[in-house]
Design a protein around this motif. Structure first.
Motif, PDB file in Angstrom:
ATOM      1  N   HIS A   1      46.212  50.593  44.367  1.00  0.00           N
ATOM      2  CA  HIS A   1      45.630  49.688  45.365  1.00  0.00           C
ATOM      3  C   HIS A   1      44.107  49.681  45.213  1.00  0.00           C
ATOM      4  N   PRO A   2      43.608  49.321  44.035  1.00  0.00           N
ATOM      5  CA  PRO A   2      42.179  49.537  43.747  1.00  0.00           C
ATOM      6  C   PRO A   2      41.233  48.869  44.743  1.00  0.00           C
ATOM      7  N   CYS A   3      41.501  47.641  45.120  1.00  0.00           N
ATOM      8  CA  CYS A   3      40.519  46.947  45.966  1.00  0.00           C
ATOM      9  C   CYS A   3      40.589  47.445  47.408  1.00  0.00           C
TER      10      CYS A   3
ATOM     11  N   CYS B   1      46.383  37.261  46.125  1.00  0.00           N
ATOM     12  CA  CYS B   1      47.036  37.947  45.017  1.00  0.00           C
ATOM     13  C   CYS B   1      48.435  38.375  45.467  1.00  0.00           C
TER      14      CYS B   1
ATOM     15  N   TYR C   1      50.465  40.535  44.152  1.00  0.00           N
ATOM     16  CA  TYR C   1      50.928  41.844  43.679  1.00  0.00           C
ATOM     17  C   TYR C   1      50.960  42.852  44.816  1.00  0.00           C
ATOM     18  N   CYS C   2      49.941  43.716  44.909  1.00  0.00           N
ATOM     19  CA  CYS C   2      50.073  44.806  45.882  1.00  0.00           C
ATOM     20  C   CYS C   2      49.687  44.351  47.283  1.00  0.00           C
TER      21      CYS C   2
ATOM     22  N   VAL D   1      47.351  45.102  49.258  1.00  0.00           N
ATOM     23  CA  VAL D   1      45.967  44.890  49.676  1.00  0.00           C
ATOM     24  C   VAL D   1      45.809  43.395  49.969  1.00  0.00           C
ATOM     25  N   SER D   2      46.621  42.590  49.275  1.00  0.00           N
ATOM     26  CA  SER D   2      46.612  41.135  49.463  1.00  0.00           C
ATOM     27  C   SER D   2      45.212  40.560  49.322  1.00  0.00           C
ATOM     28  N   CYS D   3      44.576  40.864  48.219  1.00  0.00           N
ATOM     29  CA  CYS D   3      43.231  40.360  47.978  1.00  0.00           C
ATOM     30  C   CYS D   3      43.206  38.840  48.040  1.00  0.00           C
TER      31      CYS D   3
ATOM     32  N   LEU E   1      38.567  41.923  42.367  1.00  0.00           N
ATOM     33  CA  LEU E   1      39.988  41.973  42.004  1.00  0.00           C
ATOM     34  C   LEU E   1      40.161  43.134  41.036  1.00  0.00           C
ATOM     35  N   CYS E   2      41.325  43.728  41.041  1.00  0.00           N
ATOM     36  CA  CYS E   2      41.605  44.798  40.085  1.00  0.00           C
ATOM     37  C   CYS E   2      42.162  44.176  38.799  1.00  0.00           C
TER      38      CYS E   2
ATOM     39  N   LYS F   1      44.963  43.883  37.683  1.00  0.00           N
ATOM     40  CA  LYS F   1      46.177  43.088  37.885  1.00  0.00           C
ATOM     41  C   LYS F   1      45.803  41.697  38.391  1.00  0.00           C
ATOM     42  N   GLY F   2      45.039  41.686  39.490  1.00  0.00           N
ATOM     43  CA  GLY F   2      44.637  40.408  40.075  1.00  0.00           C
ATOM     44  C   GLY F   2      43.779  39.591  39.126  1.00  0.00           C
TER      45      GLY F   2
HETATM   46  S1  SF4 Z   1      43.881  42.286  42.923  1.00  0.00           S
HETATM   47 FE1  SF4 Z   1      44.733  44.319  42.644  1.00  0.00          FE
HETATM   48  S2  SF4 Z   1      44.219  45.424  44.541  1.00  0.00           S
HETATM   49 FE2  SF4 Z   1      44.012  43.229  44.948  1.00  0.00          FE
HETATM   50  S3  SF4 Z   1      46.004  42.605  45.775  1.00  0.00           S
HETATM   51 FE3  SF4 Z   1      46.021  42.205  43.587  1.00  0.00          FE
HETATM   52  S4  SF4 Z   1      46.964  44.037  42.729  1.00  0.00           S
HETATM   53 FE4  SF4 Z   1      46.282  44.577  44.783  1.00  0.00          FE
END
Ligand code: SF4
Lengths: 808, 195
Positions: A25-27, B50, B52-53, B55-57, B91-92, B94-95
């Motif tokens: 969960h980097p961000c 995003c 994926y995870c 955090v829902s960026c 963004l990480c 992934k994003g």
């Molecule tokens: S960019 Fe990375 S940290 Fe942000 S929601 Fe996507 S997977 Fe998660």
């Protein structure tokens, strides 16, 4: 999360355990760094590996995977013996003072009421002593030997630093160092936040891992505080929202316990789910169950649900058994299922014991995969070399694959880990003929409805009467659906205090769940989302990021459930008289006439402190539970070994072979037999994610495949030396269920631990590969994992099992 | 003067021609380093998240075209949304790779079926797919829905067809899915959330 991502910056101590937020969960982890930088907060990481989170920590302690309760139980013992608890908080806001039934006991690894044949507990002694009014008896001095506080103290007195170290493999001084850090936050104005993830849930004692931590947070007075709370960093973008919508068998939307065969009619159904208040003056918010349930039935069946027909209660399916994903695959494996639909879910890769899952699907008549991607599951029948051996000619399952859209191709809302519901907008159409999940489900349903209308069939009524108030029937809009979820008035909704005042006119969107009624005058698809689309419009689409309090609450950004509250239990951030424990981080306070401040109060707004309404309004006792009878394996968490343990006993109960692993966990016939033993599989394996990949999706995306192209496993230098494995060698990792081959990464990040007189090595297994994708094909990690889950949630035990490893 | 990249876009988008940039006080060198900005400034910006995870960026998706009816939008760029209070534009890995997910060669493009015993996929139409699946479902439901249990209690459950729901679908799709499934009598349903 009881708190939210940005709130992590308010912590004095961040504990990362059962997760690796820097990587997964980097961000969100950025807020940990912010806390370190701006508040001089400390970061403590406890993990079997020296993870990327550990790399930026102030203190790191290693632990054997699967021994978290031993560690955390030891922390509880430390806090109690060193008197490092927040006394006023514990006394007032928890059930520490509640007297427990005389029959309750814990002996030799079992709580009272255990039935070894059924592998379950009768809970009749796991309860409070009550007075003549049915209220729980309490001893505010906490001295009564039967009060929860004393029983807890006794229970954890066994968790000495020596025994903790022996079971967890954490060196004693490292364990004590972590205890010291944690204990500092017992001060009323210091908080710790805990960031955990699937490293805690994916165990046969997963729920109790989290409960032990919740007990610690209560003892320290960290629940309800800014920078505190229990923070599950969840997996997928909308895993929170889908859980809230309750797409699982135990519950209906908004966590309403689903009806079972024992609930013969509506009155019984409602009555059993409406808790009796256990202490005077408490809100016991669950008393409103009938309003939520009636409004749900009105949302689904409209005019066809009336008080005359028990609000169409007969049409709701009644649950007779477990239907969690492991249970579903068990039934399928036994040949009891004919059809199966997977929507954006790749069970061949994500469920334990790949072989069992594949064999089960081969027994189906039909399988439907609805997905944006060509998943491994959709080709379970197709040979993909050594990665998937299958003989299509022998598999009679008819498999359909329907192309679905991705996030960018549809509008709608996602709910993040911090319960904030946020709207997003469609940017472009999906490729080819792909469609959104809404349109696909609507298409299937309308087809079935047409067939039942035309040809009849079994029980057509619930299908023909399901409300479908959509402007374009085949394409319900996400806006229409969110409005239905949020709730509207069907009749006039009156103010209960002043019946001449109309709160909402028929057809209007409701302001929140407080306006729901059980007389059929309101409809609401999910009460906890009540008010997210009010007369003011779609509040989840709000984008005002102003933060006047500086706490990061951003109350006008999106909409947090429930009631736009950002920190749950925030009444507990104040003392009994309504003053914030920490005025510098005040979440709410009592003004003299009302509760208010930097959040939506988790309390009746006019409940004066001297009314003694306690902060945990969702419990029938008004306080939080240190002693919690709801869990399957006991009211206090106890350490049990993983089902595949490197030890031959549970060091806490060395003489009870039946108390080695969770006595209340469900194990299917045939699965018990394929648990591996330490003599054949001596190493502890654990699975995890990498920063470059997301589950089994990003192996389909080119850039991620370039960044991490090939499957690998991590082992420590010592084990590598013992096995003659060099960095970069191809290795074969075997469990009792199958094997995978991968490249070995020999690392300093994983070290052997001394556990119960043995040296225990860990094999780390990143999980992202499979036979479909643009990354190099690899083995499905879950070929290795055992088919057993947590006794409460049935979440599979992916994080602690046994393997052997050799050069391939 | 501090000008962020976004403000820079806005100013550029306001109709200044490229050659006027120097007049705004920028030296030409950094301006020229922003070559891509010209393309994005003409693109349509859509706020999304995003997938994926959790955090829902927040992300900004840039598409060609201006959303007019006959212009087909194509996604050309995805980046972090600086207004989002959680990710504030970051963004990480992934994003940051989302464009490649949207454009993955493994995206499904039309309905397909693999018939019993066959070793290949066959393209079919949506109408065909939906009718065939609905026929399967109805046949199974009509044969196996349990109306009453052994004690004669009305239970109306259908447990021979199972459903696994996505945690990547939106709340609205999830809600409609559960409403439909419970309406059909399904009890064998679960979600990725459990795992
Ligand atoms: S960019 Fe990375 S940290 Fe942000 S929601 Fe996507 S997977 Fe998660």
């Amino acid at each position: 999360m009881t708190n939210h991502w940005v709130d992590i910056k308010n912590a004095d101590l961040v504990l990362v355990m059962g997760g690796n937020a820097a990587e997964a969960h980097p961000c969100g982890f950025k807020w940990v760094i912010e806390a370190k930088k701006d508040r001089k907060a400390k970061l403590v990481v406890v993990d079997p590996r020296f993870t990327r989170s550990a790399a930026v920590s102030d203190y790191y302690a290693p632990i054997r995977s699967g021994s978290d309760i031993a560690f955390l139980g030891g922390v509880i013992n430390y806090l109690l013996t060193n008197d490092k608890i927040h006394h006023d908080y514990v006394k007032a806001y928890t059930n520490a003072s509640f007297l427990i039934d005389e029959g309750y006991k814990f002996e030799d690894g079992f709580f009272s009421g255990y039935n070894p044949e059924k592998r379950s507990y009768a809970k009749d002694t796991w309860k409070y002593q009550t007075d003549k009014d049915g209220y729980a008896k309490v001893d505010p001095t906490l001295q009564d030997p039967r009060c929860a506080f004393q029983l807890m103290k006794q229970h954890y007195s066994r968790y000495t630093p020596e025994l903790v170290s022996k079971v967890t493999g954490t060196p004693k001084d490292a364990f004590l160092k972590v205890c010291e850090h944690i204990a500092e936050t017992a001060a009323p104005n210091k908080t710790m936040t805990i960031c955990y993830a699937l490293g805690w849930t994916q165990h046969s004692v997963g729920s109790q891992n989290i409960r032990t931590m919740a007990m610690i947070q209560l003892l320290l007075g960290n629940m309800g505080m800014a920078g505190g709370g229990i923070n599950a960093l969840r997996g997928h973008a909308n895993v929170q929202g889908i859980t809230d919508m309750c797409l699982y068998s135990e519950v209906l939307p908004g966590y309403l316990a689903a009806p079972t065969d024992a609930d013969k009619n509506w009155a019984e159904f409602v009555d059993k789910r409406t808790p009796k208040t256990l202490r005077p003056n408490q809100m016991n918010y669950g008393q409103n169950f009938s309003k939520w349930a009636t409004s749900l039935m009105k949302a689904w069946y409209g005019a066809a649900a009336t008080d005359k027909n028990d609000y169409a209660y007969d049409w709701l399916p009644k649950k007779d058994a477990a239907y969690d994903v492991l249970a579903i695959f068990e039934r399928m494996h036994q040949g009891k299922m004919n059809g199966f639909l997977c929507q954006g879910f790749n069970p061949l890769a994500s469920v334990s014991n790949k072989k069992k899952v594949g064999d089960a699907m081969a027994k189906l008549k039909y399988l439907v995969v609805i997905d944006p991607l060509a998943t491994d599951t959709s080709e379970f029948w197709k040979p993909h070399g050594e990665f998937n051996e299958a003989d299509p000619a022998k598999i009679q399952t008819e498999v359909f694959r329907l192309p679905a859209n991705l996030f960018a191709e549809e509008s709608g809302s996602f709910t993040n880990s911090g319960r904030v519901i946020q709207w997003h907008w469609k940017a472009a159409d999906g490729p080819g003929e792909s469609k959104g999940d809404i349109e696909i489900m609507a298409g299937l349903f309308l087809k079935l409805k047409e067939m039942y209308a035309k040809d009849g069939g079994k029980l057509p009524e619930p299908i023909l009467n399901l409300t479908w108030p959509h402007r374009i029937a085949a394409k319900p809009s996400p806006e229409e659906l969110l409005m239905e979820i949020s709730g509207k008035a069907l009749g006039e909704v009156l103010d209960p205090k002043d019946k001449t005042k109309v709160l909402a006119k028929p057809g209007e969107q409701l302001a929140g769940f407080a306006q729901l009624r059980d007389d059929g005058s309101t409809a609401c698809g999910n009460w906890i989302y009540g008010g997210c689309w009010s007369q003011a419009g779609n509040l989840t689409a709000r984008r005002d990021n102003s933060d006047p309090s500086g706490l990061g609450q951003t109350l006008n950004w999106g909409y947090a459930w429930p009631a736009n509250r950002r920190i749950l239990y925030n009444r507990a951030s104040c003392d009994v008289s309504g003053k914030p424990w920490d005025p510098k981080r005040a979440v709410i306070k009592w003004s003299g006439t009302a509760w208010g401040g930097n959040d939506v109060p988790d309390m009746r707004p006019d409940a004066a402190p001297d009314e003694n309404v306690m902060p945990f309004i969702m419990t029938a006792e008004g306080v939080a539970r240190l002693f919690a009878p709801a869990l399957a394996e006991g009211p206090f968490p106890e350490h049990y070994e993983p089902f595949e343990t490197p030890l031959d006993r549970n060091p806490f109960h060395p003489n009870n072979p039946k108390a080695v692993s969770n006595p209340a966990a469900r194990v299917y016939k045939g699965d018990m037999e394929v648990f591996g033993k330490a003599k054949d599989f001596p190493y502890v394996a654990t699975t995890y994610r990498l920063v470059e990949h997301f589950h089994f999706w990003t192996k389909h995306a080119r850039i991620n495949a370039v960044l991490q192209p090939e499957q690998f496993v991590e082992i420590g230098e010592e084990l590598a030396k013992e096995k003659g494995i060099a960095n970069g060698d191809k290795v074969k990792v075997r469990s009792n269920r199958g094997f995978i081959k991968a490249v070995a990464v020999v690392t300093k990040r994983i070290k052997a631990l001394d556990v119960d007189g043995k040296k225990v090595h860990t094999v780390g297994i990143p999980l992202h590969w499979g036979f479909k994708g643009v990354a190099k094909p690899g083995y499905i990690t879950n070929t290795l994992t055992p088919f057993v889950g947590d006794a409460n949630s049935q979440t599979p035990e992916f994080k602690a099992f046994l393997v052997n490893i050799e050069k391939a | 003067m501090q000008v962020t990249r976004r403000q820079f876009f806005k100013v550029c988008g306001a109709g200044l021609s490229g050659s006027s940039i120097a007049l705004m006080g920028f030296s030409p060198a950094p301006a020229l380093a922003e070559v891509r900005s010209f393309k994005l400034a003409r693109a349509t910006e859509t706020r999304n998240m995003c997938p994926y995870c959790s955090v829902s960026c927040g992300v900004l998706i840039y598409t060609t075209g201006d959303k007019s009816k006959n212009a087909k939008a194509d996604i050309i760029h995805i980046e972090g949304d600086p207004d989002n209070p959680v990710n504030r534009g970051t963004l990480c890995p992934k994003g940051a790779g989302l464009l490649d997910m949207v454009k993955s060669p493994n995206r499904l493009k039309w309905p397909e079926v693999r018939e019993p015993g066959s070793s290949e996929w066959k393209r079919i139409s949506w109408d065909d797919a939906i009718s065939r699946i609905a026929t399967h479902m109805k046949k199974d439901r009509d044969a196996n829905l349990v109306e009453k249990n052994a004690e004669g209690v009305t239970v109306n459950r259908w447990n021979t067809t199972g459903f696994l729901a996505s945690s990547a679908a939106g709340n609205e799709a999830g809600y409609l899915t559960v409403k439909i499934l419970r309406g059909l009598g399904a009890v064998a349903l679960d979600t990725q959330a459990r795992i």
